[in-house]
Design a protein around this motif. Structure first.
Motif, PDB file in Angstrom:
ATOM      1  N   GLU A 124      -6.812 -13.639   1.306  1.00 12.64           N
ATOM      2  CA  GLU A 124      -6.503 -12.351   0.773  1.00 12.64           C
ATOM      3  C   GLU A 124      -5.910 -12.391  -0.847  1.00 12.64           C
ATOM      4  OE1 GLU A 124      -5.222  -8.047   2.334  1.00 12.64           O
ATOM      5  OE2 GLU A 124      -4.151  -9.653   2.714  1.00 12.64           O
ATOM      6  N   LYS A 125      -6.538 -11.540  -1.702  1.00  6.67           N
ATOM      7  CA  LYS A 125      -5.881 -11.890  -3.071  1.00  6.67           C
ATOM      8  C   LYS A 125      -4.357 -11.144  -2.973  1.00  6.67           C
ATOM      9  CE  LYS A 125      -8.693 -11.767  -6.477  1.00  6.67           C
ATOM     10  NZ  LYS A 125      -9.646 -11.459  -7.399  1.00  6.67           N
ATOM     11  N   ASP A 158     -16.178  -7.653   3.304  1.00  4.32           N
ATOM     12  CA  ASP A 158     -16.624  -6.542   2.356  1.00  4.32           C
ATOM     13  C   ASP A 158     -15.411  -6.730   1.312  1.00  4.32           C
ATOM     14  OD1 ASP A 158     -18.883  -5.858   3.297  1.00  4.32           O
ATOM     15  OD2 ASP A 158     -17.828  -4.025   4.515  1.00  4.32           O
ATOM     16  N   GLY A 159     -15.786  -6.296   0.015  1.00  3.54           N
ATOM     17  CA  GLY A 159     -14.815  -6.463  -1.080  1.00  3.54           C
ATOM     18  C   GLY A 159     -14.176  -7.761  -1.332  1.00  3.54           C
ATOM     19  N   LEU A 160     -15.090  -8.750  -1.717  1.00  4.02           N
ATOM     20  CA  LEU A 160     -14.795 -10.406  -1.998  1.00  4.02           C
ATOM     21  C   LEU A 160     -14.009 -10.272  -3.272  1.00  4.02           C
ATOM     22  CD1 LEU A 160     -17.845 -12.623  -1.252  1.00  4.02           C
ATOM     23  CD2 LEU A 160     -15.752 -12.648  -0.151  1.00  4.02           C
ATOM     24  N   GLU A 161     -14.027  -9.345  -3.932  1.00  8.08           N
ATOM     25  CA  GLU A 161     -13.105  -9.355  -5.165  1.00  8.08           C
ATOM     26  C   GLU A 161     -11.412  -9.181  -5.052  1.00  8.08           C
ATOM     27  OE1 GLU A 161     -13.973  -4.955  -4.154  1.00  8.08           O
ATOM     28  OE2 GLU A 161     -15.128  -6.756  -4.415  1.00  8.08           O
ATOM     29  N   ASN A 162     -11.323  -9.067  -3.619  1.00  6.54           N
ATOM     30  CA  ASN A 162      -9.824  -8.996  -3.069  1.00  6.54           C
ATOM     31  C   ASN A 162      -9.463 -10.327  -2.435  1.00  6.54           C
ATOM     32  OD1 ASN A 162      -9.621  -6.115  -3.830  1.00  6.54           O
ATOM     33  ND2 ASN A 162     -10.707  -5.504  -2.175  1.00  6.54           N
ATOM     34  N   TYR A 163     -10.399 -11.467  -2.676  1.00  9.90           N
ATOM     35  CA  TYR A 163     -10.187 -12.587  -2.149  1.00  9.90           C
ATOM     36  C   TYR A 163     -10.166 -13.802  -3.174  1.00  9.90           C
ATOM     37  CZ  TYR A 163     -10.671 -10.322   2.458  1.00  9.90           C
ATOM     38  OH  TYR A 163     -10.539  -9.657   3.717  1.00  9.90           O
ATOM     39  N   ASN A 206      -1.847  -9.468  -5.580  1.00 12.22           N
ATOM     40  CA  ASN A 206      -1.593  -9.018  -6.912  1.00 12.22           C
ATOM     41  C   ASN A 206      -0.239  -8.857  -7.409  1.00 12.22           C
ATOM     42  OD1 ASN A 206      -4.516  -8.645  -7.453  1.00 12.22           O
ATOM     43  ND2 ASN A 206      -4.482  -7.179  -5.936  1.00 12.22           N
ATOM     44  N   GLN A 227       0.684  -1.213   0.082  1.00  7.91           N
ATOM     45  CA  GLN A 227       0.024   0.014   0.042  1.00  7.91           C
ATOM     46  C   GLN A 227       0.937   1.430   0.007  1.00  7.91           C
ATOM     47  OE1 GLN A 227       0.369  -2.234   2.299  1.00  7.91           O
ATOM     48  NE2 GLN A 227       0.107  -1.404   4.341  1.00  7.91           N
ATOM     49  N   ASP A 267     -12.516 -15.186  -8.797  1.00  8.33           N
ATOM     50  CA  ASP A 267     -13.486 -14.094  -8.580  1.00  8.33           C
ATOM     51  C   ASP A 267     -14.773 -14.746  -7.761  1.00  8.33           C
ATOM     52  OD1 ASP A 267     -12.165 -12.399 -10.570  1.00  8.33           O
ATOM     53  OD2 ASP A 267     -13.103 -13.662 -12.059  1.00  8.33           O
ATOM     54  N   THR A 269     -17.547 -14.864  -5.046  1.00 12.32           N
ATOM     55  CA  THR A 269     -18.967 -14.425  -4.913  1.00 12.32           C
ATOM     56  C   THR A 269     -19.438 -15.045  -3.474  1.00 12.32           C
ATOM     57  OG1 THR A 269     -20.461 -15.957  -6.088  1.00 12.32           O
ATOM     58  CG2 THR A 269     -19.390 -14.065  -7.323  1.00 12.32           C
TER      59      THR A 269
END
Length: 397
Positions: free
Chosen positions: A330-331, A290-295, A333, A102, A311, A313
């Protein structure tokens, strides 16, 4: 990554040199290498190397905990639980993605870990070939802990052979000559003098194991195990055809098959480090974040990326019937920090440890790296690209 070394390498790179690299790698081998070798090695900065060392130490501390076996007992599938487990793994492999945090800093993030051997022989050959083909100076090394090639091979010999005679130790896989990693098997044979055998070559007599050589049975005191049970799971009658290696035999495992499960995705929820993504057993999840797109959602008992849901859901989570056998992670990147001639390339670095009997802890010895332009690291995501594939990282001495 080291920008100066990268510029020097890229300025002097030619496709002819790359072809020479491949020719030198394959020279004298029984069969050509069955996986793609990348055009370039990785050149690490001292800072990133030190972060890798710190990340590795954080994880090894957990493996060294007195209660580690108790924590990971559930990791071993009952049908693959092998008798006579020894006290510690002889090999540990830690896979780190090269990422940006970050604060914009380039950092390693743990992807997976294995209590199982990797390409411990091939990486020596690969490092030598890159160095000779591209004139990489002796200021750079592929080894850790002040090891050189001779010291590394001695440590590998101590780990695999110990005090035994080389012909009493076998490297064993399901169908060893047909494996994609067979090149590593035969290079290990070259360096250490141990025979390479398949599962079907094992012979059982009175609780002991043997293999046949030149018409006579040779006793096996140690098995350098390269067999993953996932490879034979599709044949429920396998142990009606070959020796049931799950039984108790008068033989040492290097390393014991149970460690493949103990040190695996199952271990990740027990790790706490800035270099490890947040991971939780799905059955311990109290609220969906929250933010499942990050897992990502991963099954514990499948390998080589099979079954991973990228991805995620809420429906995916709700549909899992056995949440105790899944982790939500946690994804991570990857940052494309390696500069190829046309674009950036993503990097994964595997730290490879050796732990011979008698040592109090494992020794970080050598490394493996993989380059990717695809959505994930792996062959099927990188079929149509160049500057991808297996490689190795060099570090300044």
């Amino acid at each position: 990554m080291d920008a100066s070394a990268r510029k020097t390498f890229n300025d002097n790179f030619t496709t002819e040199k790359y072809q020479h690299l491949l020719e030198s790698l394959n020279k004298g081998l029984k069969n050509p290498i069955a996986f793609r070798v990348a055009e370039t090695p990785v050149f690490l900065t001292d800072d990133f190397r030190d972060k890798l060392l710190a990340a590795g130490e954080d994880i090894i501390k957990v493996i060294l905990q007195p209660d580690f076996k108790q924590l990971t007992e559930r990791a071993i599938p009952e049908k693959w639980n092998v008798a006579n487990e020894n006290d510690h793994p002889h090999f540990i492999a830690l896979d780190f993605g090269v990422c940006k945090d970050q604060h914009g800093q380039i950092v390693p993030k743990l992807i997976e870990l294995q209590g199982f051997p990797s390409l411990y022989g091939f990486q020596v050959h690969l490092g030598d070939s890159y160095r000779n083909t591209f004139d990489i100076s002796d200021d750079w090394s592929i080894y850790f802990n002040h090891l050189d090639k001779e010291g590394y091979i001695n440590l590998l010999r101590e780990t695999i052979i110990g005090s035994n005679h080389p012909n009493e130790v076998v490297l064993m896989d399901v169908n060893a000559p047909e494996q994609k990693t067979a090149v590593d098997f035969y290079l290990t044979q070259h360096y250490l003098g141990i025979p390479v055998v398949s599962l079907s070559d094992l012979i059982e007599q009175n609780g002991k194991l043997f293999y046949e050589s030149r018409g006579s049975f040779k006793p096996i005191k140690r098995i350098y195990n390269r067999l993953i049970f996932d490879e034979i799971e599709g044949d429920p009658d396998i142990f009606n055809k070959v020796v049931d290696i799950r039984k108790s035999f008068d033989v040492e495992w290097i390393t014991h098959p149970n460690w493949f499960y103990r040190i695996s995705k199952f271990t990740m929820p027990f790790l706490t480090s800035e270099f490890v993504p947040k991971t939780i057993f799905l059955n311990k999840l109290q609220t969906i974040p929250d933010g499942l797109e990050n897992y990502v959602l991963k099954p514990l008992f499948s390998f080589a990326g099979q079954g991973v849901i990228i991805d995620v859901t809420k429906e995916d989570i709700d549909n899992i019937k056995d949440p105790g056998n899944w982790i939500l992670q946690e994804k991570v990147n990857y940052e494309p920090v390696l500069q190829a001639p046309d674009d950036g390339v993503k990097i994964e670095i595997r730290l490879l440890y050796l732990w011979p009997d008698g040592d109090s802890k494992p020794t970080l010895a050598i490394n493996l790296a993989r380059l990717s332009r695809g959505k994930m690291i792996g062959v099927r995501y990188n079929k149509d690209f160049d500057w991808v594939g297996g490689t190795i990282a060099f570090m300044r001495k």
